[in-house]
Design an enzyme around this catalytic site. Structure first.
Site, PDB file in Angstrom:
ATOM      1  N   GLY A 109     -17.453  13.623   1.482  1.00  0.00           N
ATOM      2  CA  GLY A 109     -17.976  13.553   0.123  1.00  0.00           C
ATOM      3  C   GLY A 109     -16.884  13.572  -0.921  1.00  0.00           C
ATOM      4  O   GLY A 109     -17.172  13.482  -2.120  1.00  0.00           O
TER       5      GLY A 109
ATOM      6  N   ASP B  11     -22.902  18.618   7.310  1.00  0.00           N
ATOM      7  CA  ASP B  11     -22.601  17.774   8.467  1.00  0.00           C
ATOM      8  C   ASP B  11     -23.699  17.811   9.523  1.00  0.00           C
ATOM      9  O   ASP B  11     -23.581  17.139  10.551  1.00  0.00           O
ATOM     10  CB  ASP B  11     -21.278  18.217   9.119  1.00  0.00           C
ATOM     11  CG  ASP B  11     -20.111  18.186   8.151  1.00  0.00           C
ATOM     12  OD1 ASP B  11     -19.993  17.190   7.410  1.00  0.00           O
ATOM     13  OD2 ASP B  11     -19.336  19.154   8.114  1.00  0.00           O
TER      14      ASP B  11
ATOM     15  N   LYS C 114      -3.720  16.865 -17.556  1.00  0.00           N
ATOM     16  CA  LYS C 114      -3.321  16.649 -16.159  1.00  0.00           C
ATOM     17  C   LYS C 114      -4.339  15.711 -15.528  1.00  0.00           C
ATOM     18  O   LYS C 114      -5.530  15.733 -15.858  1.00  0.00           O
ATOM     19  CB  LYS C 114      -3.248  17.960 -15.388  1.00  0.00           C
ATOM     20  CG  LYS C 114      -4.587  18.664 -15.218  1.00  0.00           C
ATOM     21  CD  LYS C 114      -4.423  19.958 -14.447  1.00  0.00           C
ATOM     22  CE  LYS C 114      -5.774  20.665 -14.265  1.00  0.00           C
ATOM     23  NZ  LYS C 114      -5.656  21.964 -13.579  1.00  0.00           N
TER      24      LYS C 114
ATOM     25  N   ASP D 298     -15.912  14.906   9.643  1.00  0.00           N
ATOM     26  CA  ASP D 298     -15.825  15.417   8.281  1.00  0.00           C
ATOM     27  C   ASP D 298     -14.351  15.670   7.960  1.00  0.00           C
ATOM     28  O   ASP D 298     -13.502  15.671   8.863  1.00  0.00           O
ATOM     29  CB  ASP D 298     -16.648  16.699   8.170  1.00  0.00           C
ATOM     30  CG  ASP D 298     -16.603  17.304   6.782  1.00  0.00           C
ATOM     31  OD1 ASP D 298     -16.651  16.537   5.801  1.00  0.00           O
ATOM     32  OD2 ASP D 298     -16.506  18.539   6.670  1.00  0.00           O
ATOM     33  N   LYS D 299     -14.038  15.886   6.689  1.00  0.00           N
ATOM     34  CA  LYS D 299     -12.639  16.123   6.323  1.00  0.00           C
ATOM     35  C   LYS D 299     -12.384  17.593   6.044  1.00  0.00           C
ATOM     36  O   LYS D 299     -11.710  18.272   6.812  1.00  0.00           O
ATOM     37  CB  LYS D 299     -12.245  15.295   5.090  1.00  0.00           C
ATOM     38  CG  LYS D 299     -10.781  15.471   4.681  1.00  0.00           C
ATOM     39  CD  LYS D 299     -10.490  14.848   3.348  1.00  0.00           C
ATOM     40  CE  LYS D 299     -11.036  15.655   2.192  1.00  0.00           C
ATOM     41  NZ  LYS D 299     -10.353  16.972   2.031  1.00  0.00           N
TER      42      LYS D 299
ATOM     43  N   LYS E 187     -24.169  10.135   5.830  1.00  0.00           N
ATOM     44  CA  LYS E 187     -23.323  10.292   7.012  1.00  0.00           C
ATOM     45  C   LYS E 187     -24.108   9.956   8.270  1.00  0.00           C
ATOM     46  O   LYS E 187     -23.624   9.252   9.161  1.00  0.00           O
ATOM     47  CB  LYS E 187     -22.789  11.722   7.093  1.00  0.00           C
ATOM     48  CG  LYS E 187     -21.773  12.104   6.035  1.00  0.00           C
ATOM     49  CD  LYS E 187     -21.275  13.528   6.257  1.00  0.00           C
ATOM     50  CE  LYS E 187     -20.234  13.920   5.213  1.00  0.00           C
ATOM     51  NZ  LYS E 187     -19.703  15.288   5.438  1.00  0.00           N
TER      52      LYS E 187
ATOM     53  N   PHE F 235     -13.103  17.127 -17.111  1.00  0.00           N
ATOM     54  CA  PHE F 235     -12.897  16.155 -16.041  1.00  0.00           C
ATOM     55  C   PHE F 235     -14.231  15.545 -15.614  1.00  0.00           C
ATOM     56  O   PHE F 235     -15.262  16.205 -15.599  1.00  0.00           O
ATOM     57  CB  PHE F 235     -12.253  16.856 -14.839  1.00  0.00           C
ATOM     58  CG  PHE F 235     -12.269  16.038 -13.580  1.00  0.00           C
ATOM     59  CD1 PHE F 235     -11.251  15.134 -13.318  1.00  0.00           C
ATOM     60  CD2 PHE F 235     -13.300  16.168 -12.661  1.00  0.00           C
ATOM     61  CE1 PHE F 235     -11.260  14.382 -12.159  1.00  0.00           C
ATOM     62  CE2 PHE F 235     -13.312  15.421 -11.496  1.00  0.00           C
ATOM     63  CZ  PHE F 235     -12.299  14.524 -11.244  1.00  0.00           C
TER      64      PHE F 235
END
Length: 1047
Positions: free
Chosen positions: A560, A699, A452, A300-301, A675, A429
């Site tokens: 994700g 996870d 932005k 995972d990050k 995953k 966004f």
């Protein structure tokens, strides 16, 4: 629960105090080896079959069953404790958010559970009136409620029906590759045993027919026993005599070794994280040696590689870059945790530079952050993503403090002066726009659009006069969020607002009409500058990844997050590097498009493969058999539509073929279940061991799917840890877990298995050769007490010491030479080939151990003229030679000598002679003459010089070929282990590991715009739903619209 006849208590324990003994014995006898020895014990009760006493099998079997039962009882007690802890805590469930203030009447919700995290359809019935429900009104189990202190909710799904648990996958019993190999070998050993017994029984029939009649005068057959029946009984007799070829203590010894190596992980202070008081923990004790064979790591990050803490590092305003540490003591409202590195920017802001003021004014206005002021002057920002919170905090520290908001206004403290802006519109966004804008009107009546977004998106919408600044930012190589603004005419704004209101209330085509209006107004903007926001990596992550890469371990990142965020982190932690040839991105929206992109990317890969093969044919010849051949190419894939098409059955092989040519793979926008599917895809088609590591509930499915699951106890709770096989607090500890503990565990387990089979096969083959000298009568060559104690006393403790304490190199050298990890990945230390080799060695040793002593005492007399070639003397002679030879072999296999090794090896030999002299003494014979018939044998045999000379000769003949083979192999084909051990023998201190310094990249623009997975809070902040009065300027932020946080 009682009212609805429903019990949600969990139970993972297997036994209770009444069922333990019968169920545990039942489970143990389901093991083939235990059932086999129970069958042998029954056979030994039959006098016509058995030539051994029953205790030779009963004692070892009882010891094995007792040790295993004690371990199972300990494990189950821990399960009972965990069950009690879980059942006493608050229930986690999916909730329908009802209200944060007013209670509602009874309601009824019914909708089938599914594993789609972003979809929910249901109907709420209140007093006969139905209301439609969607995902915006659902709080999922595992999410964190950041913007309110309390709320009321209705449980939709609980337990296994929650969305999170639907994505967790099934819990499977994990077994190591060595376990699978041992099962195959044990079956082969059974076949080998049956073959030997059949050969000896046939030989018995031939011998009885040709020679047996000569012995019937003083050894008459029992009535009714013919030659054929005698041969049949001999078969079962030899099954008993040769039973040691089947390892009775193998499984229990393996469990003890794994348990001991698990304790070493738990006790390792170098994997202890003092900040959170968190030690490493081996939660599963059956997978240790698999840690030394990892080929693929799926990580995972957020929270695993990173700290999930965003920092405002640099910025560029009007073409000038800033980024040095400064002191913010001049600002009373500054955040004490904020650090920025540039005094010149503070001076620029305090001097009143209009561009700098506009820059930070934009950061203070253009966002969807919610402020909370629990105490006077103590501001807390609740942001939908950490980086957006970092930007607003940066503006706050530089004097532009976002103080509060209403649906119609935003209040900002600008350099100590309170300014209230009218909020005209929020252009929110989403993943397609990749930008956010707000339109505000200042107290002076000036209307301005602040925007932005990702650099490539903003640059397309700038006024042509900004082209020079664009080139300047691109040359700086900033991975940035770009800021721009546009002054709006009042007449145009009035007309645009009318069209905006119409589009916002349209029943059909609402999103399309709003998008057209956004595109219209977000044009010809003026560039203000750029920010560099960093999600700080955990300590040691780049170094750890570099070390694991040197160990030839492939690292895939499954996250994700959006593509740009994952790619930026990839460069930061050395997963992606500037020297990589190309970065390929699979981003098609159809199955056919994904297939075409995969095939297109394969073509240049195949060309490069051919070139590399031509240049390095000899080096890569052995790698042609595996996909690891393609790891020489510096390539990466980022999958944004992996979940939609690439994992479908008809595309999975195309996907796997392509990604296995790449050195690095990053999968973006994947759900928890996807995953797990990526992990299962590699497990299904690759003969490699996988490891998954993560910190959050999303996870869990990946951790369960991999061969090894590692949980990090971080910011997102303990669900990943509870589902893992191993856990610790920091990603950097993974290096020590694999390169030290994993490699040592694999090395020790392989040494144990090689030695275990060697000593048992050698012991058994001597029986086989002796059969040709005893008329195939199933007579044993050793004393019965030696047979009983050989595996349980004389050879058990030395091999356990070897398997628990041995190490070819210490941990420092393991880090210095990560290439030492490669033999485990290739199964070099124990395999079917290694098993065949040790079988041949055992056969040779048994021939020496039988025929050399036999030849030494054949037709030999003592000094007094008496014959010494009797059965009891030969038995003692042979078993003494055997024990000394296997002990010397143990010494040769021991790299790391400890006090325990010395105690167990020499202590076992001493125990053998002590027990032998005791059991063969006159005193013990007088007490039990039938059980101890070898009276006086040791005095008559071991006092002869030629006996000890023969023992020395036998030992040399058994050991010298092994030593010669190893010496020649080290000279001709030295392994990496041989080279390192030789280097260590010179007592040279290893140099400090030289880690590659990060390369500064130029002319590369990467956006750091990392918002959450869904669209922003634009609709929310312009509504009245988040307002509620609180004491001391406190604002309750209660939402019936729930936005998932970034994972």
């Amino acid at each position: 629960n009682n009212r609805f006849n429903y019990n949600n208590a969990i139970r993972t324990s297997k036994y209770n105090i009444f069922t333990f003994l019968p169920l545990n014995l039942f489970e143990q006898f389901r093991r083939l080896a235990n059932a086999y020895f129970l069958f042998l014990l029954i056979l030994q009760m039959i006098p016509q079959v058995s030539s051994l006493s029953w205790f030779t099998t009963a004692v070892p079997l009882a010891i094995v069953l007792s040790i295993t039962a004690a371990k199972d009882a300990s494990d189950d007690i821990n399960r009972h404790k965990c069950d009690k802890q879980v059942n006493n805590r608050e229930v986690e469930a999916d909730l329908l958010l009802l209200s944060s203030s007013e209670p509602l009447n009874l309601v009824y919700v019914e909708t089938p559970p599914n594993n789609c995290l972003d979809k929910f359809k249901g109907t709420l019935t209140v007093n006969g009136q139905a209301y439609s429900l969607d995902n915006d009104r659902v709080l999922l189990r595992g999410c964190t409620l950041r913007n309110t202190e309390w709320c009321f909710g209705l449980v939709l799904f609980g337990g296994p029906d929650t969305k999170l648990m639907q994505n967790c996958g099934k819990t499977v019993f994990k077994r190591t590759s060595i376990d699978h190999l041992m099962n195959i070998l044990v079956l082969a050993i059974f076949g080998f045993l049956a073959t030997m017994c059949a050969i000896l029984s046939i030989c018995n029939a031939i011998w009885e027919a040709n020679e047996g009649s000569a012995f019937t005068m003083f050894l008459p057959r029992e009535p009714g026993v013919s030659g054929s029946l005698s041969s049949f009984l001999t078969f079962w007799s030899y099954v008993i005599v040769l039973n040691t070829v089947v390892p009775i203590s193998l499984y229990v010894s393996v469990e003890i070794i794994r348990l001991g190596n698990s304790f070493f992980i738990d006790w390792d202070r170098k994997m202890y994280y003092p900040k959170n008081n968190t030690p490493a923990q081996a939660r599963t004790t059956t997978l240790n040696e698999e840690l030394g064979q990892i080929k693929y790591i799926f990580s995972d990050k957020t929270g695993t590689l990173t700290q999930n803490i965003m920092t405002f590092n640099k910025c560029s305003i009007n073409g000038k870059a800033y980024g040095k540490q400064v002191d913010f003591s001049w600002n009373q409202l500054a955040d004490s945790k904020f650090i920025f590195h540039d005094h010149s920017l503070v001076e620029t802001v305090r001097e009143g530079n209009p561009e700098a003021h506009a820059f930070f004014r934009l950061l203070a206005l253009c966002h969807t952050v919610m402020p909370e002021e629990k105490k006077e002057g103590e501001l807390i920002y609740q942001a939908q993503s950490p980086d957006e919170g970092a930007l607003v905090t940066a503006a706050r520290n530089f004097g532009f403090v976002f103080r509060s908001r209403t649906p119609e206004s935003i209040t900002v403290i600008e350099m100590g002066r309170k300014v209230v802006y009218e909020l005209v519109a929020v252009l929110d966004f989403n993943n397609i726009r990749k930008r956010m804008s707000v339109i505000v009107r200042s107290p002076k009546g000036k209307t301005t659009l602040y925007c932005k977004g990702a650099d490539t998106i903003i640059y397309e919408r700038l006024h042509p006069s900004c082209s020079n600044l664009m080139k300047m930012y691109a040359g700086d190589g900033l991975r940035t969020l770009v800021l721009a603004f546009k002054n709006l005419e009042e007449n145009y704004m009035e007309e645009w607002r009318k069209r905006h209101n119409e589009a916002s209330t349209a029943m059909e085509g609402r999103e399309e009409r709003l998008e057209e209006l956004y595109e219209e107004i977000e044009k010809d903007m003026t560039l203000l500058g750029a920010t560099a926001v960093e999600d700080k990596l955990q300590d040691g992550v780049p170094q750890t990844i570099e070390q694991l890469a040197k160990a030839d371990i492939k690292i895939w990142v499954l996250t994700g997050d959006k593509q740009e965020t994952a790619e930026n982190i990839g460069y930061s932690c050395n997963i992606l590097r500037e020297e990589m040839n190309e970065v390929f991105i699979v981003a098609a929206n159809t199955a056919g498009g994904v297939r075409r992109e995969l095939q297109v990317y394969c073509s240049p890969l195949n060309v490069r493969k051919a070139i590399q093969l031509e240049k390095k044919k000899k080096e890569l010849r052995t790698k042609l058999r595996t996909s690891s051949l393609f790891t020489v190419f510096s390539l990466v894939f980022l999958f944004r539509h992996l979940q939609a098409f690439a994992l479908e059955e008809d595309l999975e092989l195309e996907l796997l073929r392509t990604v296995c040519m790449c050195q690095t793979v990053i999968c973006c926008r994947v759900t928890p279940l996807q995953k797990a599917q990526v992990v299962q895809l590699v497990k299904k088609y690759k003969q490699a061991v996988t490891l998954a590591i993560g910190d959050g509930a999303n996870d869990v499915s990946m951790i369960k799917a991999a061969h090894i699951g590692v949980g990090i106890s971080g910011q997102e709770g303990m669900q990943a840890v509870l589902s893992s096989d191993f856990s610790f607090a920091q990603f950097r500890y993974l290096e020590r877990l694999l390169l030290v503990h994993g490699r040592w565990s694999y090395l020790r387990m392989c040494k144990f298995l090689r030695y275990f089979f060697y000593k048992n096969f050698t012991f058994t083959f001597v029986h086989f050769w002796y059969a040709f000298f005893c008329g195939f009568s199933a007579q044993t060559v050793y004393d019965e007490w030696f047979i009983t104690l050989y595996n349980t006393v004389y050879t058990s403790l030395p091999v356990l010491a070897l398997s628990l304490f041995d190490q070819d190199v210490n941990d420092r050298w393991s880090f210095q030479h990560p290439q030492l990890y490669a033999p485990g990945q290739q199964n070099l230390y124990f395999s079917k080939k290694a098993f065949v080799n040790l079988t041949v060695l055992s056969c040779y040793s048994s021939l020496v151990l039988f025929f050399v002593p036999w030849a030494a005492i054949h037709d030999t007399v003592r000094d007094d003229g008496k014959d010494i070639a009797d059965y009891q003397s030969f038995a003692l002679f042979a078993q003494t030679c055997l024990l000394i030879v296997v002990s010397i072999q143990m010494c040769l296999d021991t790299y790391h000598w400890t006090a325990v090794n010395n105690l167990f090896i020499w202590g076992s030999l001493a125990a053998y002679f002590a027990v032998t002299f005791t059991m063969y003494s006159n005193g013990i014979f007088v007490i039990l003459p039938s059980a101890f018939p070898f009276v006086g044998t040791e005095r008559n045999t071991l006092n002869l010089p030629n006996v000890w000379l023969t023992i020395v000769l036998t030992s040399l003949l058994c050991i010298l070929p092994v030593v010669a083979y190893r010496f020649i192999s080290m000279q001709i084909r030295p392994t990496i282990n041989d080279k390192v051990v030789r280097h260590r023998a010179r007592k040279e201190l290893p140099p400090t590991p030289s880690l590659r310094r990060p390369v500064r990249r130029v002319s590369t623009r990467r956006s750091g715009y990392a918002f959450s997975h869904s669209k922003g809070y634009g609709d929310l902040v312009t509504s009245q739903r988040f307002l509620m009065m609180r004491p001391v300027k406190s604002q309750a932020m209660q939402f019936s619209h729930i936005a998932p946080t970034e994972s």
